[in-house]
Motif scaffolding. Structure first.
Motif, short mmCIF file in Angstrom:
data_model
loop_
_atom_site.label_atom_id
_atom_site.label_comp_id
_atom_site.label_asym_id
_atom_site.label_seq_id
_atom_site.Cartn_x
_atom_site.Cartn_y
_atom_site.Cartn_z
N LEU A 99 -59.24 -85.48 72.79
CA LEU A 99 -58.00 -84.58 73.19
C LEU A 99 -58.48 -83.25 73.02
O LEU A 99 -57.94 -82.28 73.79
CB LEU A 99 -56.81 -84.77 72.39
CG LEU A 99 -55.99 -86.04 72.33
CD1 LEU A 99 -54.78 -86.20 71.35
CD2 LEU A 99 -55.31 -86.16 73.73
N ALA A 100 -59.38 -82.58 71.99
CA ALA A 100 -59.76 -81.47 72.09
C ALA A 100 -60.66 -80.93 73.14
O ALA A 100 -60.47 -79.83 73.57
CB ALA A 100 -60.49 -81.23 70.55
N ALA A 101 -61.54 -81.94 73.62
CA ALA A 101 -62.51 -81.69 74.65
C ALA A 101 -61.52 -81.65 75.88
O ALA A 101 -61.79 -80.52 76.60
CB ALA A 101 -63.28 -82.89 74.67
N LEU A 102 -60.55 -82.33 76.02
CA LEU A 102 -59.79 -82.32 77.22
C LEU A 102 -58.87 -80.95 77.52
O LEU A 102 -58.73 -80.44 78.15
CB LEU A 102 -58.55 -83.42 77.33
CG LEU A 102 -57.70 -83.68 78.31
CD1 LEU A 102 -58.40 -83.91 79.80
CD2 LEU A 102 -56.83 -84.94 77.90
N ALA A 103 -58.37 -80.46 76.14
CA ALA A 103 -57.48 -79.20 76.07
C ALA A 103 -58.41 -78.11 76.48
O ALA A 103 -58.03 -77.44 77.10
CB ALA A 103 -56.85 -79.07 74.81
#
Length: 170
Positions: A99-103
């Motif tokens: 999720l952090a990489a996506l965001a």
């Protein structure tokens, strides 16, 4: 130095982290190529975007994954030094990494696209547009997979991981 001699586990974990981050970057590039061929779309579909937009977005995701993997490696090495040899599969940590990489991928894309156009209101719309594209989903899924597999491979090394041996060294 003997081939079976134990090395510092922190150095082994750091080397494994570097290889995992390089593999993550290679997987991003390969998945973008495959997705682009299959869907007949461009990775960056904004006509007025900079040439550095795609590498910046991908680089941000790689940095996020690298920081998360370094944290995982430090935690696992400290657990091994304290004698905790239980192998745990970090699904929640992997989801957070994904999720952090996506965001980061989407938000940085929105920010730099808005900067190139000169319209601050464009940040949210470009970020949401990127969020729904298969390229950003590939960034998040690959980050999750790399986090989980990295932790398993590092934990499987045992309390004193040794370097892998070539067949003729055994």
């Amino acid at each position: 130095m003997d081939a079976n001699e134990a090395r510092d586990p922190r150095l082994t974990a750091l080397a494994l982290t570097a290889f995992a981050v390089a593999l993550y970057l290679a997987l991003i590039v390969a998945s973008f190529g495959v997705i682009s061929l299959v869907t007949d779309t461009d990775v960056i579909d904004e006509p007025d975007s900079s040439l550095l937009l795609g590498p910046t977005m991908s680089g941000t995701a790689v940095i996020i994954v690298a920081l998360r993997l370094v944290a995982v490696a430090a935690r696992l090495v400290s657990e091994r030094e304290q004698g905790d040899l239980v192998v745990r599969v970090p699904l929640v940590g992997g989801i957070l990494t994904g999720l952090a990489a996506l965001a980061a991928y989407c938000v940085v894309g929105g920010m730099f696209q808005a900067l190139a156009v000169g319209d601050v209101d464009l940040v949210l719309s470009v970020a949401l547009h990127e969020l729904l594209r298969p390229y950003s989903l590939a960034v998040g899924v690959l980050a999750f997979v790399m986090h989980v597999l990295f932790a398993i491979v590092l934990a499987a090394g045992g309390p004193e991981p040794k370097r892998p041996l070539w067949p003729w060294e055994k």
